[in-house]
Design an enzyme around this catalytic site. Sequence first.
Site, PDB file in Angstrom:
ATOM      1  NE  ARG A 117      -2.215   0.774   3.839  1.00 30.98           N
ATOM      2  CZ  ARG A 117      -1.630   1.345   4.792  1.00 30.98           C
ATOM      3  NH1 ARG A 117      -1.346   2.831   4.462  1.00 30.98           N
ATOM      4  NH2 ARG A 117      -1.405   0.764   5.709  1.00 30.98           N
ATOM      5  CG  HIS A 159      -5.799   2.280   6.670  1.00 27.20           C
ATOM      6  ND1 HIS A 159      -5.834   0.907   6.558  1.00 27.20           N
ATOM      7  CD2 HIS A 159      -7.009   2.498   7.238  1.00 27.20           C
ATOM      8  CE1 HIS A 159      -7.222   0.563   6.516  1.00 27.20           C
ATOM      9  NE2 HIS A 159      -7.833   1.412   7.187  1.00 27.20           N
ATOM     10  CE1 TYR A 199       1.639   2.388   8.455  1.00 26.74           C
ATOM     11  CE2 TYR A 199       0.508   4.083   9.719  1.00 26.74           C
ATOM     12  CZ  TYR A 199       0.559   3.101   8.603  1.00 26.74           C
ATOM     13  OH  TYR A 199      -0.668   3.201   7.514  1.00 26.74           O
TER      14      TYR A 199
END
Length: 375
Positions: free
Chosen positions: A265, A269, A278
């Site tokens: 990805r 998100h 992160y």
Amino acid sequence: MTGITGRASDPDRMLPSREPVMLLGPDGRPATAEGAALPSGEALLRGLAGMVAARRFNDQASALVRQGRLAVYPSSHGQEACQVAAAQVLTDDDWLFPTYRDTAAAVARGVDPVDALGLLKGDWHSGYDPYEQHVAPLTTPLATQLPHAVGVAHAARLRGERTVVMALCGDGGTSEGDFHEALNFAAVFRAPVVFFVQNNQYAISVPLARQSAAPSLAHKGVGYGIPGEQVDGNDLAALLSVLSGAVERARAGEGPQLVEGRTYRMQAHTNADDATRYRADDEVAAWAAKDPLVRLEAYLRTEGVLDDARAAAFTEAAEQVAHRMRDGLNQDVEPDPDDLFRFVYAEPTPQLTEQLAVVHDELTRDGLTREEVRR
């Protein structure tokens, strides 16, 4: 395969390859993979056209979020090969069961791009008729669509139909109980369903290493008696080869199949997420070098299958999709409060009728007509 459980006579045949199947390297050069063959140039051109449209779809949807026309958008930028291949290997009679991140797959299957975003805009139930293109509603809760997909596949088998169901989920979805229940039921009753896990490395902010200790997610099929395979999820050629093989086996009565696509990805998100908290920039850059569009285009140009004129035509077609999205999603919605109650049951219950009356009373307390309330 023997008996209703469909247990394989040779358990080793259920194990995935040691490395993800790859037919085209990141630079577009052919790679060898045992038991897999490059799809035709026509199939790859169709796939490239779909990926160009999918990326433009993702970019336009993200822009519409910033403009306040979409409430949220989970981009599949970087996962276009998985999205397009999942739709491309199906026939018209097959079904696609997507997740919330699979709008591009739904569009590749034939769903109108504006309708595909209806749920994410929040203006209608699902946004499209699932029966028109055999695409189930987009699913926000993780993995809840998988038991539904198995039910459709099982029903088709009982009716003697040749329907195959492509059930999509992410790596995070494999940690849910619904994933276990779906695979177990499908295996026992030999439902013709292909479970396609798009492993994009993160369940929101949780990396794969914190989700599973299995050698790969494809290995999870062994415990259920389902053959698994892992494939480079940024290699459209390999995806078409592996997924089409899985669909053919399911259609031939060999039971469910599990495929893991290793992808990434590239963006956050959703628009509400900050991926920089992160994951490191160098990790993202390493995956950017494996871009599925660049890889396939390089191969097709080298082979003389793709020229500038055809590439320009793909870009123009993608722009038409973006134009359709802008026009359709920039229309203001006129919600009807009655829709909250109209589609709960075919025949409304006394409680729903009572609740509807309360809503009408509250909305018209200031003397507004129902038409004025809707405006």
